[in-house]
Design a protein around this motif. Structure first.
Motif, mmCIF file in Angstrom:
data_model
loop_
_atom_site.group_PDB
_atom_site.id
_atom_site.type_symbol
_atom_site.label_atom_id
_atom_site.label_comp_id
_atom_site.label_asym_id
_atom_site.label_seq_id
_atom_site.Cartn_x
_atom_site.Cartn_y
_atom_site.Cartn_z
ATOM 1 N N LYS A 121 0.822 -1.208 0.000
ATOM 2 C CA LYS A 121 0.000 0.000 0.000
ATOM 3 C C LYS A 121 0.860 1.264 0.000
ATOM 4 O O LYS A 121 0.329 2.376 -0.063
ATOM 5 N N SER A 122 2.168 1.098 0.105
ATOM 6 C CA SER A 122 3.064 2.250 0.077
ATOM 7 C C SER A 122 4.362 1.844 -0.600
ATOM 8 O O SER A 122 4.672 0.649 -0.735
ATOM 9 N N TRP A 123 5.144 2.843 -1.019
ATOM 10 C CA TRP A 123 6.430 2.565 -1.647
ATOM 11 C C TRP A 123 7.357 1.826 -0.682
ATOM 12 O O TRP A 123 8.089 0.922 -1.093
ATOM 13 N N ASP A 124 7.294 2.174 0.588
ATOM 14 C CA ASP A 124 8.158 1.504 1.557
ATOM 15 C C ASP A 124 7.774 0.039 1.750
ATOM 16 O O ASP A 124 8.624 -0.789 2.090
ATOM 17 N N ASP A 125 6.503 -0.298 1.524
ATOM 18 C CA ASP A 125 6.083 -1.701 1.621
ATOM 19 C C ASP A 125 6.839 -2.575 0.625
ATOM 20 O O ASP A 125 7.033 -3.778 0.857
ATOM 21 N N LEU A 126 7.276 -1.981 -0.495
ATOM 22 C CA LEU A 126 7.989 -2.736 -1.528
ATOM 23 C C LEU A 126 9.390 -3.130 -1.085
ATOM 24 O O LEU A 126 10.039 -3.959 -1.735
ATOM 25 N N LEU A 127 9.867 -2.538 0.012
ATOM 26 C CA LEU A 127 11.202 -2.844 0.515
ATOM 27 C C LEU A 127 11.183 -3.997 1.516
ATOM 28 O O LEU A 127 12.237 -4.387 2.032
ATOM 29 N N ASP A 128 10.007 -4.549 1.778
ATOM 30 C CA ASP A 128 9.900 -5.701 2.669
ATOM 31 C C ASP A 128 10.677 -6.880 2.070
ATOM 32 O O ASP A 128 10.549 -7.158 0.866
ATOM 33 N N PRO A 129 11.488 -7.569 2.852
ATOM 34 C CA PRO A 129 12.282 -8.691 2.330
ATOM 35 C C PRO A 129 11.471 -9.771 1.621
ATOM 36 O O PRO A 129 12.013 -10.504 0.780
ATOM 37 N N LYS A 130 10.168 -9.866 1.926
ATOM 38 C CA LYS A 130 9.374 -10.910 1.270
ATOM 39 C C LYS A 130 9.239 -10.690 -0.236
ATOM 40 O O LYS A 130 8.864 -11.604 -0.975
ATOM 41 N N TRP A 131 9.564 -9.458 -0.693
ATOM 42 C CA TRP A 131 9.488 -9.187 -2.135
ATOM 43 C C TRP A 131 10.850 -9.292 -2.815
ATOM 44 O O TRP A 131 10.989 -8.961 -3.982
ATOM 45 N N SER A 132 11.857 -9.747 -2.107
ATOM 46 C CA SER A 132 13.208 -9.822 -2.675
ATOM 47 C C SER A 132 13.376 -11.059 -3.553
ATOM 48 O O SER A 132 12.518 -11.948 -3.576
ATOM 49 N N GLY A 133 14.484 -11.089 -4.282
ATOM 50 C CA GLY A 133 14.819 -12.268 -5.082
ATOM 51 C C GLY A 133 14.001 -12.438 -6.340
ATOM 52 O O GLY A 133 13.588 -13.553 -6.678
ATOM 53 N N GLY A 134 13.733 -11.332 -7.054
ATOM 54 C CA GLY A 134 13.060 -11.443 -8.347
ATOM 55 C C GLY A 134 11.557 -11.574 -8.286
ATOM 56 O O GLY A 134 10.936 -11.950 -9.284
ATOM 57 N N LYS A 135 10.942 -11.262 -7.171
ATOM 58 C CA LYS A 135 9.476 -11.359 -7.058
ATOM 59 C C LYS A 135 8.774 -10.114 -7.596
ATOM 60 O O LYS A 135 7.554 -10.097 -7.731
ATOM 61 N N VAL A 136 9.572 -9.060 -7.886
ATOM 62 C CA VAL A 136 9.006 -7.805 -8.380
ATOM 63 C C VAL A 136 9.655 -7.449 -9.715
ATOM 64 O O VAL A 136 10.876 -7.550 -9.867
ATOM 65 N N SER A 137 8.839 -7.034 -10.677
ATOM 66 C CA SER A 137 9.375 -6.557 -11.958
ATOM 67 C C SER A 137 9.314 -5.038 -11.975
ATOM 68 O O SER A 137 8.386 -4.435 -11.429
ATOM 69 N N ALA A 138 10.324 -4.428 -12.586
ATOM 70 C CA ALA A 138 10.376 -2.962 -12.628
ATOM 71 C C ALA A 138 11.015 -2.497 -13.921
ATOM 72 O O ALA A 138 11.887 -3.170 -14.479
ATOM 73 N N GLU A 139 10.584 -1.334 -14.379
ATOM 74 C CA GLU A 139 11.128 -0.763 -15.609
ATOM 75 C C GLU A 139 12.525 -0.220 -15.338
ATOM 76 O O GLU A 139 12.720 0.601 -14.441
ATOM 77 N N SER A 140 13.486 -0.665 -16.100
ATOM 78 C CA SER A 140 14.879 -0.290 -15.854
ATOM 79 C C SER A 140 15.144 1.185 -16.119
ATOM 80 O O SER A 140 16.102 1.751 -15.594
ATOM 81 N N ARG A 141 14.301 1.853 -16.924
ATOM 82 C CA ARG A 141 14.534 3.252 -17.273
ATOM 83 C C ARG A 141 14.192 4.219 -16.141
ATOM 84 O O ARG A 141 14.373 5.416 -16.275
ATOM 85 N N ALA A 142 13.658 3.705 -15.037
ATOM 86 C CA ALA A 142 13.400 4.505 -13.832
ATOM 87 C C ALA A 142 12.257 5.492 -13.977
ATOM 88 O O ALA A 142 12.043 6.315 -13.079
ATOM 89 N N SER A 143 11.493 5.432 -15.060
ATOM 90 C CA SER A 143 10.394 6.392 -15.207
ATOM 91 C C SER A 143 9.296 6.154 -14.175
ATOM 92 O O SER A 143 8.491 7.052 -13.909
ATOM 93 N N PHE A 144 9.262 4.950 -13.578
ATOM 94 C CA PHE A 144 8.257 4.698 -12.553
ATOM 95 C C PHE A 144 8.528 5.523 -11.290
ATOM 96 O O PHE A 144 7.671 5.623 -10.401
ATOM 97 N N LEU A 145 9.712 6.141 -11.203
ATOM 98 C CA LEU A 145 10.047 7.011 -10.071
ATOM 99 C C LEU A 145 9.548 8.442 -10.259
ATOM 100 O O LEU A 145 9.777 9.297 -9.406
ATOM 101 N N THR A 146 8.863 8.700 -11.356
ATOM 102 C CA THR A 146 8.380 10.047 -11.656
ATOM 103 C C THR A 146 7.662 10.726 -10.491
ATOM 104 O O THR A 146 7.895 11.909 -10.234
ATOM 105 N N PRO A 147 6.758 10.031 -9.755
ATOM 106 C CA PRO A 147 6.057 10.726 -8.662
ATOM 107 C C PRO A 147 6.989 11.351 -7.634
ATOM 108 O O PRO A 147 6.678 12.399 -7.054
ATOM 109 N N TRP A 148 8.142 10.737 -7.414
ATOM 110 C CA TRP A 148 9.081 11.285 -6.446
ATOM 111 C C TRP A 148 9.593 12.658 -6.908
ATOM 112 O O TRP A 148 9.822 13.544 -6.085
#
Length: 344
Positions: free
Chosen positions: A152-179
């Motif tokens: 429910k938050s960006w910090d929730d994505l840093l939970d260890p349970k999502w580590s090891g390839g469980k999350v896909s992300a765009e390498s170009r970093a455009s998903f960081l635009t809101p920051w």
């Protein structure tokens, strides 16, 4: 590019591309467009997504044929730069979004859009016409992620349970635009977050289409995506849903008539039509219509994209000025460094 008092533009090679000589009324524009007979429309979208609006346009203006091409945004910028430098432009209606907004604004003709029914609220930097938005979202596989575990938050994505390839992300970093758009978050915090996220060893892909696919297949549990990709996948039965993870950005897309366009009246006519209520209703069915550029769920109406982001209780921001786009241009490379994806 230097704009002369005559309205002509000189490119670095000295070639001359003229501003369009367009009439001041819609009736006269329709007549001039009919004489031109066709309009070359080029955007980074599959034609089937635009076809409902094309059909409506050609039915209303049978004397003007739409010739459509699906061109990647960076490729279109490069093409238009070369064509304007040579003084021979092939595109009548082009698209701008994200990092292509700044160079596109420089290449766009300065048309009096108010004469053709387009209000100031749907214009960006005077020359670019706001036609659709495809907000960036986080999506998850409903068969892989339990409701209680949905981030429910960006910090929730840093939970260890999502580590090891469980999350896909765009390498170009455009998903960081809101920051970059939210002053309470900011770029320094974004880079610090990105470094922690990289330590989770996410599955990187070069674009959002390729980050969405592994979510649908269950190869990953969740990842970055675009709202239209999620809605299209859901329509075809894929177990995907939008995560209630805010904030995000509207991710606006604009159309414009390049200076030197071969069929400028037909181009202005098509652009004004695509801004109309009838065309917006048709585009909404393929998840490509306008939404409020900032958080506003007061009237989702019959717009699936707006309905979906409001149902997910997302907050979103506009990229409101050219300075914002310039800031993103310098921010994304820094984001890639923090993610560890700036590998040539």
């Amino acid at each position: 590019m230097t704009v002369l008092a005559t309205g002509a533009a000189l490119t670095g090679c000295g070639a001359r591309v003229e501003s369009a000589d367009l009439p001041s009324s819609m009736n006269a524009l329709v007549k001039q467009a009919a004489k031109e007979g066709e309009v070359e429309w080029s955007v980074p979208k599959p034609q089937q997504q635009m076809q409902p609006a094309i059909d409506l346009f050609e039915k209303k203006y049978p004397g003007v044929k739409v010739k459509y091409s699906n061109t990647k945004a960076p490729d279109q910028v490069s093409q238009l730069r070369m064509e304007q430098a040579a003084g021979k432009v092939s595109v009548d209606v082009a698209a701008a979004g994200g990092l292509t907004v700044v160079p596109s604004e420089d290449m766009a003709d300065d048309i009096d859009w108010s004469a053709y029914g387009i209000g100031r609220k749907n214009l960006f930097a005077r020359k670019l016409v706001y036609i659709w938005a495809v907000p960036k979202v986080w999506a998850y596989n409903t068969e892989k992620v339990k409701p209680a575990d949905v981030p429910k938050s960006w910090d929730d994505l840093l939970d260890p349970k999502w580590s090891g390839g469980k999350v896909s992300a765009e390498s170009r970093a455009s998903f960081l635009t809101p920051w970059a758009l939210d002053s309470s978050m900011g770029q320094a915090k974004a880079l610090a977050w990105a470094k922690k996220f990289a330590e989770q060893r996410p599955h990187y892909a070069p674009n959002t289409t390729q980050t969405e696919a592994p979510i649908e297949s269950g190869e990953v549990s969740l990842g970055t995506s675009l709202i239209n990709l999620v809605l299209e996948a859901k329509k075809h039965g894929s177990p995907v849903e939008v995560a209630p993870l805010s904030p995000t950005n509207a991710n606006e897309s604009y159309l414009y008539v390049p200076k030197g366009a071969p069929h400028p009246a037909a181009a202005a006519l098509l652009t004004s039509f695509l801004s109309s209520d009838a065309a917006q209703k048709a585009l909404a069915k393929t998840y490509n219509s306008r939404i409020p550029v900032g958080t506003d769920c007061s009237d989702p109406g019959e717009t699936p994209v707006l309905q979906a982001i409001c149902e997910a209780h997302l907050k979103w921001y506009p990229t409101a000025t050219l300075d914002d786009y310039n800031r993103l241009t310098s921010f994304f490379p820094e984001g890639e460094k923090a993610l560890g994806t700036n590998v040539v």
